[in-house]
Scaffold this motif. Structure first.
Motif, PDB file in Angstrom:
ATOM      1  N   PHE A   1       0.824  -1.204   0.000  1.00  0.00           N
ATOM      2  CA  PHE A   1       0.000   0.000   0.000  1.00  0.00           C
ATOM      3  C   PHE A   1       0.863   1.260   0.000  1.00  0.00           C
ATOM      4  CE2 PHE A   1      -3.678  -2.507   0.439  1.00  0.00           C
ATOM      5  CZ  PHE A   1      -4.762  -1.688   0.172  1.00  0.00           C
ATOM      6  N   TYR A   2       1.951   1.226   0.739  1.00  0.00           N
ATOM      7  CA  TYR A   2       2.817   2.407   0.790  1.00  0.00           C
ATOM      8  C   TYR A   2       3.528   2.616  -0.545  1.00  0.00           C
ATOM      9  CZ  TYR A   2       6.180   5.843   2.305  1.00  0.00           C
ATOM     10  OH  TYR A   2       6.922   6.999   2.421  1.00  0.00           O
ATOM     11  N   ARG A   3       4.058   1.540  -1.106  1.00  0.00           N
ATOM     12  CA  ARG A   3       4.821   1.622  -2.350  1.00  0.00           C
ATOM     13  C   ARG A   3       3.926   1.965  -3.548  1.00  0.00           C
ATOM     14  NH1 ARG A   3       6.522  -3.184  -2.149  1.00  0.00           N
ATOM     15  NH2 ARG A   3       5.071  -4.089  -3.629  1.00  0.00           N
ATOM     16  N   GLU A   4       2.767   1.313  -3.642  1.00  0.00           N
ATOM     17  CA  GLU A   4       1.924   1.461  -4.830  1.00  0.00           C
ATOM     18  C   GLU A   4       0.937   2.615  -4.743  1.00  0.00           C
ATOM     19  OE1 GLU A   4       2.244  -0.287  -7.682  1.00  0.00           O
ATOM     20  OE2 GLU A   4       3.973  -1.290  -6.776  1.00  0.00           O
ATOM     21  N   ARG A   5       0.516   2.940  -3.536  1.00  0.00           N
ATOM     22  CA  ARG A   5      -0.524   3.953  -3.392  1.00  0.00           C
ATOM     23  C   ARG A   5      -0.107   5.149  -2.537  1.00  0.00           C
ATOM     24  NH1 ARG A   5      -6.121   1.533  -3.930  1.00  0.00           N
ATOM     25  NH2 ARG A   5      -6.618   3.338  -2.681  1.00  0.00           N
ATOM     26  N   GLY A   6       1.087   5.067  -1.964  1.00  0.00           N
ATOM     27  CA  GLY A   6       1.541   6.153  -1.116  1.00  0.00           C
ATOM     28  C   GLY A   6       0.746   6.263   0.177  1.00  0.00           C
ATOM     29  N   GLU A   7       0.073   5.177   0.557  1.00  0.00           N
ATOM     30  CA  GLU A   7      -0.761   5.174   1.759  1.00  0.00           C
ATOM     31  C   GLU A   7      -0.107   4.349   2.855  1.00  0.00           C
ATOM     32  OE1 GLU A   7      -4.859   3.979   1.112  1.00  0.00           O
ATOM     33  OE2 GLU A   7      -4.730   4.647  -0.972  1.00  0.00           O
ATOM     34  N   GLU A   8      -0.126   4.870   4.044  1.00  0.00           N
ATOM     35  CA  GLU A   8       0.305   4.089   5.193  1.00  0.00           C
ATOM     36  C   GLU A   8      -0.950   3.524   5.845  1.00  0.00           C
ATOM     37  OE1 GLU A   8       3.158   5.613   7.951  1.00  0.00           O
ATOM     38  OE2 GLU A   8       4.140   6.803   6.389  1.00  0.00           O
ATOM     39  N   ILE A   9      -0.998   2.204   5.942  1.00  0.00           N
ATOM     40  CA  ILE A   9      -2.140   1.582   6.610  1.00  0.00           C
ATOM     41  C   ILE A   9      -1.628   0.926   7.887  1.00  0.00           C
ATOM     42  CG2 ILE A   9      -3.412   1.255   4.446  1.00  0.00           C
ATOM     43  CD1 ILE A   9      -2.692  -1.742   4.630  1.00  0.00           C
ATOM     44  N   GLY A  10      -2.517   0.803   8.834  1.00  0.00           N
ATOM     45  CA  GLY A  10      -2.146   0.234  10.116  1.00  0.00           C
ATOM     46  C   GLY A  10      -2.319  -1.267  10.162  1.00  0.00           C
ATOM     47  N   ASP A  11      -2.028  -1.810  11.332  1.00  0.00           N
ATOM     48  CA  ASP A  11      -2.126  -3.254  11.534  1.00  0.00           C
ATOM     49  C   ASP A  11      -3.549  -3.763  11.332  1.00  0.00           C
ATOM     50  OD1 ASP A  11       0.576  -3.477  12.062  1.00  0.00           O
ATOM     51  OD2 ASP A  11       0.316  -3.281  14.231  1.00  0.00           O
ATOM     52  N   LEU A  12      -4.538  -3.008  11.807  1.00  0.00           N
ATOM     53  CA  LEU A  12      -5.928  -3.445  11.692  1.00  0.00           C
ATOM     54  C   LEU A  12      -6.359  -3.519  10.230  1.00  0.00           C
ATOM     55  CD1 LEU A  12      -8.482  -4.308  13.169  1.00  0.00           C
ATOM     56  CD2 LEU A  12      -9.124  -1.889  13.304  1.00  0.00           C
ATOM     57  N   ALA A  13      -6.027  -2.493   9.452  1.00  0.00           N
ATOM     58  CA  ALA A  13      -6.380  -2.497   8.028  1.00  0.00           C
ATOM     59  C   ALA A  13      -5.663  -3.639   7.306  1.00  0.00           C
ATOM     60  CB  ALA A  13      -6.026  -1.158   7.391  1.00  0.00           C
ATOM     61  N   ALA A  14      -4.385  -3.830   7.624  1.00  0.00           N
ATOM     62  CA  ALA A  14      -3.638  -4.922   6.991  1.00  0.00           C
ATOM     63  C   ALA A  14      -4.244  -6.268   7.361  1.00  0.00           C
ATOM     64  CB  ALA A  14      -2.169  -4.874   7.391  1.00  0.00           C
ATOM     65  N   ASP A  15      -4.688  -6.410   8.604  1.00  0.00           N
ATOM     66  CA  ASP A  15      -5.326  -7.651   9.035  1.00  0.00           C
ATOM     67  C   ASP A  15      -6.634  -7.881   8.282  1.00  0.00           C
ATOM     68  OD1 ASP A  15      -5.326  -9.989  10.858  1.00  0.00           O
ATOM     69  OD2 ASP A  15      -7.174  -9.058  11.598  1.00  0.00           O
ATOM     70  N   HIS A  16      -7.420  -6.822   8.066  1.00  0.00           N
ATOM     71  CA  HIS A  16      -8.683  -6.971   7.325  1.00  0.00           C
ATOM     72  C   HIS A  16      -8.427  -7.387   5.881  1.00  0.00           C
ATOM     73  CE1 HIS A  16     -11.471  -4.481  10.146  1.00  0.00           C
ATOM     74  NE2 HIS A  16     -10.805  -5.421  10.775  1.00  0.00           N
ATOM     75  N   ILE A  17      -7.421  -6.791   5.274  1.00  0.00           N
ATOM     76  CA  ILE A  17      -7.085  -7.164   3.903  1.00  0.00           C
ATOM     77  C   ILE A  17      -6.598  -8.612   3.856  1.00  0.00           C
ATOM     78  CG2 ILE A  17      -5.511  -6.708   1.972  1.00  0.00           C
ATOM     79  CD1 ILE A  17      -5.673  -3.707   2.908  1.00  0.00           C
ATOM     80  N   TYR A  18      -5.757  -8.976   4.817  1.00  0.00           N
ATOM     81  CA  TYR A  18      -5.270 -10.359   4.906  1.00  0.00           C
ATOM     82  C   TYR A  18      -6.443 -11.328   5.025  1.00  0.00           C
ATOM     83  CZ  TYR A  18      -3.278 -14.581   6.913  1.00  0.00           C
ATOM     84  OH  TYR A  18      -2.960 -15.896   7.163  1.00  0.00           O
ATOM     85  N   GLN A  19      -7.384 -11.017   5.924  1.00  0.00           N
ATOM     86  CA  GLN A  19      -8.555 -11.888   6.121  1.00  0.00           C
ATOM     87  C   GLN A  19      -9.378 -11.995   4.842  1.00  0.00           C
ATOM     88  OE1 GLN A  19      -9.222 -13.815   8.680  1.00  0.00           O
ATOM     89  NE2 GLN A  19      -7.457 -13.077   9.829  1.00  0.00           N
ATOM     90  N   PHE A  20      -9.553 -10.866   4.153  1.00  0.00           N
ATOM     91  CA  PHE A  20     -10.301 -10.881   2.900  1.00  0.00           C
ATOM     92  C   PHE A  20      -9.633 -11.789   1.869  1.00  0.00           C
ATOM     93  CE2 PHE A  20     -10.653  -9.319  -1.458  1.00  0.00           C
ATOM     94  CZ  PHE A  20     -12.013  -9.484  -1.663  1.00  0.00           C
ATOM     95  N   VAL A  21      -8.334 -11.601   1.686  1.00  0.00           N
ATOM     96  CA  VAL A  21      -7.611 -12.416   0.708  1.00  0.00           C
ATOM     97  C   VAL A  21      -7.715 -13.890   1.079  1.00  0.00           C
ATOM     98  CG1 VAL A  21      -5.321 -12.950  -0.226  1.00  0.00           C
ATOM     99  CG2 VAL A  21      -6.063 -10.577  -0.028  1.00  0.00           C
TER     100      VAL A  21
END
Length: 81
Positions: free
Chosen positions: A21-41
């Protein structure tokens, strides 16, 4: 589809999501957001990767069986005339 992944691997996946997310979108996401994306995938897309792995393993086993059959055929003895 849900499966248990070793905690360190799960953390590595979430770290990579955050880096993406940081490299491709310039966005810093937190642990909770990363966990939600992980769960979705894992829950929504994981089955496609799993099934592809099963198909790849099946193809590899079929090739091994063909090779084994060829090896066994080469061991046959032909009667002398």
């Amino acid at each position: 589809m849900s499966f248990r992944m070793p905690e360190q691997q799960k953390q590595d996946c979430k770290t990579r999501i955050k880096e993406f997310f940081y490299r491709e979108r310039g966005e810093e996401i937190g642990d909770l957001a990363a966990d939600h994306i992980y769960q979705f995938v894992q829950e929504e897309l994981g089955m496609y990767f799993y099934n592809r792995g099963v198909e790849d393993a099946k193809g590899m086993m079929e090739q091994k069986l063909i090779s084994l059959e060829e090896d066994l055929e080469s061991l046959k003895r032909i009667p002398k005339r």
